[in-house]
Write a protein that holds these residues in place. Structure first.
Motif, short mmCIF file in Angstrom:
data_model
loop_
_atom_site.label_atom_id
_atom_site.label_comp_id
_atom_site.label_asym_id
_atom_site.label_seq_id
_atom_site.Cartn_x
_atom_site.Cartn_y
_atom_site.Cartn_z
N GLU A 1 21.01 19.75 27.76
CA GLU A 1 21.55 21.01 27.24
C GLU A 1 20.47 21.83 26.55
O GLU A 1 20.45 23.06 26.64
N PHE A 2 19.56 21.17 25.86
CA PHE A 2 18.46 21.87 25.20
C PHE A 2 17.56 22.56 26.22
O PHE A 2 17.21 23.73 26.08
N ALA A 3 17.18 21.85 27.27
CA ALA A 3 16.25 22.41 28.26
C ALA A 3 16.88 23.54 29.06
O ALA A 3 16.15 24.41 29.57
N ALA A 4 18.20 23.56 29.16
CA ALA A 4 18.87 24.60 29.95
C ALA A 4 18.62 26.00 29.42
O ALA A 4 18.77 26.99 30.15
N ALA A 5 18.23 26.10 28.15
CA ALA A 5 17.98 27.42 27.56
C ALA A 5 16.64 28.01 28.00
O ALA A 5 16.39 29.21 27.79
N TYR A 6 15.78 27.20 28.61
CA TYR A 6 14.46 27.66 29.04
C TYR A 6 14.48 27.90 30.55
O TYR A 6 14.57 26.97 31.33
N THR A 7 14.36 29.16 30.96
CA THR A 7 14.33 29.47 32.38
C THR A 7 13.05 30.24 32.70
O THR A 7 12.52 30.99 31.87
N TRP A 8 12.56 30.05 33.93
CA TRP A 8 11.37 30.79 34.34
C TRP A 8 11.67 32.27 34.54
O TRP A 8 10.78 33.13 34.40
N GLU A 9 12.92 32.60 34.84
CA GLU A 9 13.29 34.01 34.98
C GLU A 9 13.15 34.73 33.64
O GLU A 9 12.61 35.85 33.57
N ALA A 10 13.61 34.08 32.55
CA ALA A 10 13.45 34.68 31.22
C ALA A 10 11.98 34.77 30.84
O ALA A 10 11.54 35.75 30.21
N SER A 11 11.19 33.77 31.23
CA SER A 11 9.76 33.79 30.96
C SER A 11 9.09 34.97 31.68
O SER A 11 8.27 35.68 31.08
N ALA A 12 9.45 35.19 32.94
CA ALA A 12 8.86 36.29 33.70
C ALA A 12 9.24 37.64 33.10
O ALA A 12 8.40 38.55 33.02
N ARG A 13 10.48 37.79 32.68
CA ARG A 13 10.91 39.05 32.05
C ARG A 13 10.11 39.31 30.77
O ARG A 13 9.68 40.44 30.51
N ALA A 14 9.92 38.28 29.96
CA ALA A 14 9.17 38.44 28.70
C ALA A 14 7.73 38.84 28.98
O ALA A 14 7.15 39.69 28.28
N PHE A 15 7.13 38.25 30.01
CA PHE A 15 5.75 38.57 30.39
C PHE A 15 5.63 40.05 30.77
O PHE A 15 4.77 40.77 30.26
N VAL A 16 6.49 40.48 31.67
CA VAL A 16 6.43 41.86 32.14
C VAL A 16 6.79 42.84 31.03
O VAL A 16 6.15 43.89 30.88
N ASP A 17 7.79 42.51 30.22
CA ASP A 17 8.18 43.39 29.12
C ASP A 17 7.03 43.60 28.14
O ASP A 17 6.85 44.70 27.61
N SER A 18 6.25 42.55 27.89
CA SER A 18 5.11 42.68 26.97
C SER A 18 4.07 43.63 27.54
O SER A 18 3.50 44.46 26.80
N ILE A 19 3.79 43.54 28.83
CA ILE A 19 2.81 44.44 29.45
C ILE A 19 3.27 45.89 29.34
O ILE A 19 2.49 46.78 28.99
N ARG A 20 4.54 46.12 29.60
CA ARG A 20 5.05 47.49 29.52
C ARG A 20 5.08 47.98 28.08
O ARG A 20 4.78 49.15 27.79
N ALA A 21 5.43 47.09 27.15
CA ALA A 21 5.57 47.50 25.74
C ALA A 21 4.23 47.95 25.15
O ALA A 21 4.20 48.86 24.31
N VAL A 22 3.14 47.33 25.57
CA VAL A 22 1.83 47.69 25.00
C VAL A 22 1.09 48.70 25.86
O VAL A 22 -0.04 49.08 25.56
N GLY A 23 1.72 49.16 26.92
CA GLY A 23 1.11 50.19 27.77
C GLY A 23 -0.11 49.71 28.53
O GLY A 23 -1.05 50.48 28.74
N ALA A 24 -0.10 48.46 28.96
CA ALA A 24 -1.26 47.90 29.67
C ALA A 24 -1.17 48.18 31.17
O ALA A 24 -1.22 47.29 32.01
N VAL A 25 -1.01 49.46 31.50
CA VAL A 25 -0.96 49.91 32.89
C VAL A 25 -2.20 50.74 33.16
O VAL A 25 -2.60 51.57 32.34
N LEU A 26 -2.83 50.52 34.29
CA LEU A 26 -4.10 51.17 34.58
C LEU A 26 -3.93 52.68 34.76
O LEU A 26 -2.91 53.14 35.28
N PRO A 27 -4.93 53.47 34.34
CA PRO A 27 -4.87 54.92 34.52
C PRO A 27 -4.68 55.28 35.98
O PRO A 27 -5.29 54.69 36.87
N GLY A 28 -3.82 56.26 36.22
CA GLY A 28 -3.54 56.68 37.58
C GLY A 28 -2.47 55.87 38.26
O GLY A 28 -1.99 56.24 39.32
#
Length: 352
Positions: free
Chosen positions: A314-341
């Protein structure tokens, strides 16, 4: 959004960095069906000549040239660049971005001060200084746990964000398996190397059987020194999942890991954890009733035998790779780490 990940750790290496990045990309493919709109490309040692790392010949380090690094990045046409490791490829990609004033993100996977000190008497302060310098231009330094994020902040790292990990519960789950070994089975999975502190486990006076899964430079010496233990070598996929499910306690003697994906794999398999109360197991388990953390590892092993296997699942069920991927992408967007152009194109795809 196309994210280029630069990493010195890649297949055929077997370690937490490689598994994390592979699972991240797989989860992004799944989430793209749901509208995440992200794909990953990787810049790895497979594109370069390599040489065996001193003291760990199974790990090969790349010999990248600046011109080839630039060409590969430009051919990938990324919207964002993430540097996952502090090795030769990571350093060259960092240099590329710095020279062109391009934003990038990084992640912190390995406690190099402890890793190096296990092999060479180098002051940890010097290594921490080099790591701060490496990560300082990053828009976001991604850490696996809140405790690690706090520690990095206290050590002078800026812009630290949380990037939690996940576990494949479809692969790792409780099921009936018999290894035909005397019970209880105490299992450890990971690289068989000096920094993993396996002697602390192998020296314990325990009933049943000690099983080691993994390979590495210390394996031959440990097999010779501890002939009563069972060394199974590297295992993957369903074969690895079966071994987890057949064991009774997962023993994690390392004191240097930043996270330890094997902890989640064990817990998802219904396997309670016995470990030292140090960063890594303490950050993953916390106060949850799924592991026994004790400075006396033998006491922890016996205490773990009484822990509910269902509580672990039950403890491990709270950890999903989908949630991990969302957190990764959200962090990139939140800090504006997108290349110019590329920001406009990325925004159009995201809105669509």
């Amino acid at each position: 959004m196309r994210i280029l990940v630069a990493t010195d750790a890649w297949h055929p290496q077997v370690n937490g960095v490689v598994r994390t990045l592979t699972k991240l990309a797989d989860a992004a493919k799944t989430l793209s069906v749901e509208g995440l709109g992200v794909e990953f490309a990787f810049l790895t040692p497979q594109s370069f000549r390599t040489f065996a790392m001193p003291s760990y010949r199974d790990v090969r380090l790349a010999m990248p040239r600046p011109a080839r690094i630039a060409r590969l990045i430009e051919e990938a046409r990324p919207d964002s660049i993430h540097i996952a490791t502090e090795g030769p490829i990571g350093l060259m990609v960092r240099r590329y971005c710095r020279q062109r004033k391009l934003p990038f993100t990084t992640s912190f996977h390995t406690r190099f001060p402890e890793y190096v000190r296990a092999r060479v008497p180098v002051p940890g302060s010097l290594i921490w200084r080099a790591l701060r310098r490496f990560h300082s231009p990053s828009r976001a330094v991604m850490a696996a746990t809140p405790a690690l994020a706090r520690e990095l902040g206290e050590r002078g790292f800026d812009n630290v964000v949380l990037w939690p990990r996940g576990v494949d519960t479809h692969l790792f789950h409780p099921h009936a398996v018999d290894l035909c070994l005397p019970a209880p089975i105490f299992l450890s999975v990971g690289r068989v190397a000096v920094e993993k502190n396996l002697e602390a486990f192998l020296e314990l006076d325990l009933p049943g059987t000690k099983v080691i899964v993994g390979d590495g430079p210390a394996r031959n010496a440990l097999e010779e020194a501890y002939p009563e233990a069972i060394f199974l070598g590297e295992k993957h996929g369903e074969e690895l999942a079966d071994i987890y499910a057949a064991a009774d306690v997962f023993v994690f003697p390392s004191k240097t890991d930043t996270f330890g994906l094997v902890l989640l794999e064990a817990l998802a398999s219904g396997l309670p954890v016995a470990a030292f109360p140090v960063k890594g197991p303490r950050d993953v388990i916390g106060d949850a009733p799924v592991g026994a953390l004790d400075h006396d590892l033998r006491n922890a092993c016996f205490a773990a035998l009484d822990i509910s296997r269902q509580a672990c699942v039950e403890f491990a069920a709270a950890y999903t790779w989908e949630a991990s991927a969302r957190a990764f992408v959200d962090s990139i967007r939140a800090v504006g780490a997108v290349l110019p152009g590329r920001a406009g194109a990325e925004q159009k795809r995201f809105v669509a």
